[in-house]
Scaffold this motif. Structure first.
Motif, PDB file in Angstrom:
ATOM      1  N   CYS A 213       0.593  -1.347   0.107  1.00  0.00           N
ATOM      2  CA  CYS A 213      -0.169  -0.343   0.301  1.00  0.00           C
ATOM      3  C   CYS A 213       0.703   0.650   0.224  1.00  0.00           C
ATOM      4  O   CYS A 213       0.884   2.271   0.020  1.00  0.00           O
ATOM      5  CB  CYS A 213      -1.014   0.375   1.629  1.00  0.00           C
ATOM      6  SG  CYS A 213      -2.133  -1.269   1.286  1.00  0.00           S
TER       7      CYS A 213
ATOM      8  N   ASP B 157      -3.347  -3.367   3.878  1.00  0.00           N
ATOM      9  CA  ASP B 157      -2.741  -3.735   3.541  1.00  0.00           C
ATOM     10  C   ASP B 157      -3.042  -5.752   5.066  1.00  0.00           C
ATOM     11  O   ASP B 157      -2.859  -5.544   5.776  1.00  0.00           O
ATOM     12  CB  ASP B 157      -1.125  -3.426   4.561  1.00  0.00           C
ATOM     13  CG  ASP B 157      -0.010  -4.431   4.789  1.00  0.00           C
ATOM     14  OD1 ASP B 157      -0.533  -5.253   4.121  1.00  0.00           O
ATOM     15  OD2 ASP B 157       0.877  -3.968   5.621  1.00  0.00           O
TER      16      ASP B 157
ATOM     17  N   PHE C 237      -2.593  -8.007  -0.453  1.00  0.00           N
ATOM     18  CA  PHE C 237      -3.648  -6.483   0.097  1.00  0.00           C
ATOM     19  C   PHE C 237      -5.160  -7.030  -0.455  1.00  0.00           C
ATOM     20  O   PHE C 237      -4.472  -7.855  -1.414  1.00  0.00           O
ATOM     21  CB  PHE C 237      -3.047  -5.230  -0.790  1.00  0.00           C
ATOM     22  CG  PHE C 237      -3.051  -4.763  -2.045  1.00  0.00           C
ATOM     23  CD1 PHE C 237      -3.476  -4.251  -2.952  1.00  0.00           C
ATOM     24  CD2 PHE C 237      -2.130  -5.440  -2.998  1.00  0.00           C
ATOM     25  CE1 PHE C 237      -3.911  -4.119  -3.984  1.00  0.00           C
ATOM     26  CE2 PHE C 237      -1.899  -5.479  -4.406  1.00  0.00           C
ATOM     27  CZ  PHE C 237      -2.976  -5.180  -5.506  1.00  0.00           C
TER      28      PHE C 237
END
Length: 526
Positions: free
Chosen positions: A15, A28, A34
């Motif tokens: 991220c 995350d 993610f």
């Protein structure tokens, strides 16, 4: 001492960059993973796909994207409009029936107060709709057909209707539907049935039939001048009602039977001899038989007839005969000659098992050929002696046991070849000759030959001799002829530039150039 290792992996936070596109929020998940939480009109792993249908703009129907715009397909929904929001489809009504009834006896109409019609109503909107109808006042239906109309309307004004048909029939039992005292039963729908008294039948009891009383004990009833009459033909009965049994029982006797007397006896005792006589009677009674079976079961030589009788309860009687024939045992005397053994076959018949050199029904014929003295050839009797005819067998000797016939060889051919160009001979290493060999003894024989060494054949004719010999020394031979020709194309066979082709067997053909012709291109055509 003992040790171990601990592995620690460090990932770049996914991220940290622009993992999620078009305003999506990145979460995350650890281990380099993610997820993206996309805004309303985007989807995909990284919110990369634009999809305005995610806003669910269609009230009904199916959303699809046209030129980046959410568009609604209303086909088959019963709705219309930009968002398929306008109801344009009528309700659906399903009316049952038709129905039919008969009026009560003596009435011109019928009241059906509790008559309930279950009309099925449905609508694409899912609303629960009620119906209205022009059901007759007080439920009174007149004779004939009545159509009741049912209607339903949804909240947007769409309307549909259907009809229930009710038919009222005049009660068929109101009048004299059944004749001759028959009782009428109303079946509805204008139908009826008649229960007739004993001597009438038909849909309305219109037919007089005294045979319905079943006056005939046996036989067939028919009507003669309005009177029930009985036909007794073929029944074995007589009388007004075919009640008198006039037919004899039926007896079926088996046989005939035959036996031979025991050796040296003048008669035979058949104590356990059982005769299965079949007895039947038109009355259906179970009848027994009587007979004049010989006392103690003793039968003398010759034919004996045993009479069986049966009588039914009305005195009708029938009989049949079983014939038993006793023959003198044929083996009691010298039935078989020349030491033959006699076997009793019954019924006065016998068979003889003859010793080695006799044959015939009673072993009356002397035949020394039965000993099969001939190894080959055919046996015949000459002056009471078995003699062997060896003619045409290839054998000789008293028993045709000496093989005197040579083997038979069949050589193929002849064969012919041309020498190769410029050569004085030809090598035929793979040249194979299939010589056929057979012998009267049935032996499998092989052949020898003077085939040229190394398969080299010189110009001219060569004869190859093949020989075969059987186990008794008989020998035969045949020749295979191979002719070798000088290759005709080795010299100037074709003139004036013609091309020579070797055809084998010393033959050739010339392919001439344009202005020459002839077997060797010897002729100019200009």
């Amino acid at each position: 001492m003992e040790s171990c290792s601990v592995v620690v992996t460090i990932y770049v936070n996914p991220c940290a960059g622009a993992a999620c596109m078009n305003g999506g929020t990145c979460t995350d998940l650890g281990n380099g993973n993610f997820t993206c939480n996309c805004i309303s009109v985007y989807e995909g792993v990284t919110c990369e796909t634009y999809n305005p249908c995610l806003l669910e703009p269609c009230v009904n129907g199916e959303c699809y994207i046209l030129m980046y715009v959410a568009t609604c397909n209303c086909t088959g929904t019963g709705y219309d409009g930009t968002a398929c929001e306008q109801d344009i489809e009528d309700p659906e009504l399903i009316c049952p029936g038709p129905y039919s009834y008969n009026t009560p006896l003596g009435k011109a109409n019928i009241t059906l107060e509790d008559f309930a019609v279950n009309v099925t109503v449905s609508d694409n909107s899912g609303e629960t709709l009620s119906t209205t109808s022009d059901f007759p006042a007080n439920g009174v239906f007149v004779i004939g057909e009545t159509k009741i109309t049912y209607e339903a309307q949804d909240s947007t004004g769409n309307m549909e209707s259907c009809c229930v048909v009710v038919t009222i029939y005049v009660n068929p039992c109101s009048g004299a539907a059944c004749m001759n005292g028959g009782t009428c039963t109303d079946l509805g729908n204008g139908n009826f049935t008649c229960n007739c008294i004993s001597v009438y039948e038909g849909a309305t009891c219109e037919t007089y039939n005294p045979c319905l009383l079943e006056p005939c004990v046996n036989g067939e009833c028919y009507i003669l001048m309005y009177v029930a009459t009985c036909n007794c033909t073929g029944t074995g009965y007589d009388g007004t009602a075919c009640e008198q049994d006039v037919e004899d029982p039926e007896l079926i006797c088996p046989g005939p039977y035959s036996y031979n007397t025991p050796l040296g006896e003048a008669n035979i005792t058949l104590e356990d001899f059982a005769v299965n006589v079949t007895v039947s009677d038109n009355s259906g009674e179970t009848l027994s038989t009587t007979s004049d079976f010989p006392a103690n079961g003793v039968f003398v030589i010759g034919e004996t007839k045993i009479t069986y009788e049966a009588q039914d309860s009305t005195g009708n009687m029938e009989s049949c005969c079983v014939v038993v024939t006793i023959y003198v045992n044929p083996c009691a005397g010298a039935a078989c000659m020349n030491g033959g053994t006699c076997t009793d076959l019954g019924n006065g018949n016998f068979t003889c098992n003859c010793i080695s050199v006799y044959e015939g029904v009673t072993c009356e014929t002397y035949n020394p050929c039965l000993l099969e003295p001939c190894v080959n050839g055919e046996c015949y009797i000459l002056m009471y002696v078995a003699t062997c005819n060896c003619t045409g067998t290839g054998y000789d000797g008293t028993a045709c046991e000496q093989d005197v016939e040579d083997p038979e060889l069949i050589c193929p051919g002849p064969y012919s070849y041309n020498t190769p160009l410029g050569e004085a001979n030809i090598t035929l290493e793979d040249f194979a000759v299939n010589v056929t060999v057979s012998d009267n003894s049935g032996e499998t024989l092989s052949t020898t030959s003077d085939f040229p060494a190394n398969g080299v054949f010189v110009i001219g004719e060569t004869k190859i001799t093949y020989e075969a010999q059987d186990s008794t020394g008989n020998m035969e031979s045949c020749c295979v002829v191979v002719t070798i020709y000088v290759n005709p194309c080795a010299g100037a066979a074709c003139m004036n530039g013609g091309t020579c082709t070797d055809l084998g067997n010393g033959n050739f053909t010339c392919n001439c150039i344009s202005v020459y012709e002839g077997a060797t291109c010897e002729t100019c055509v200009f």
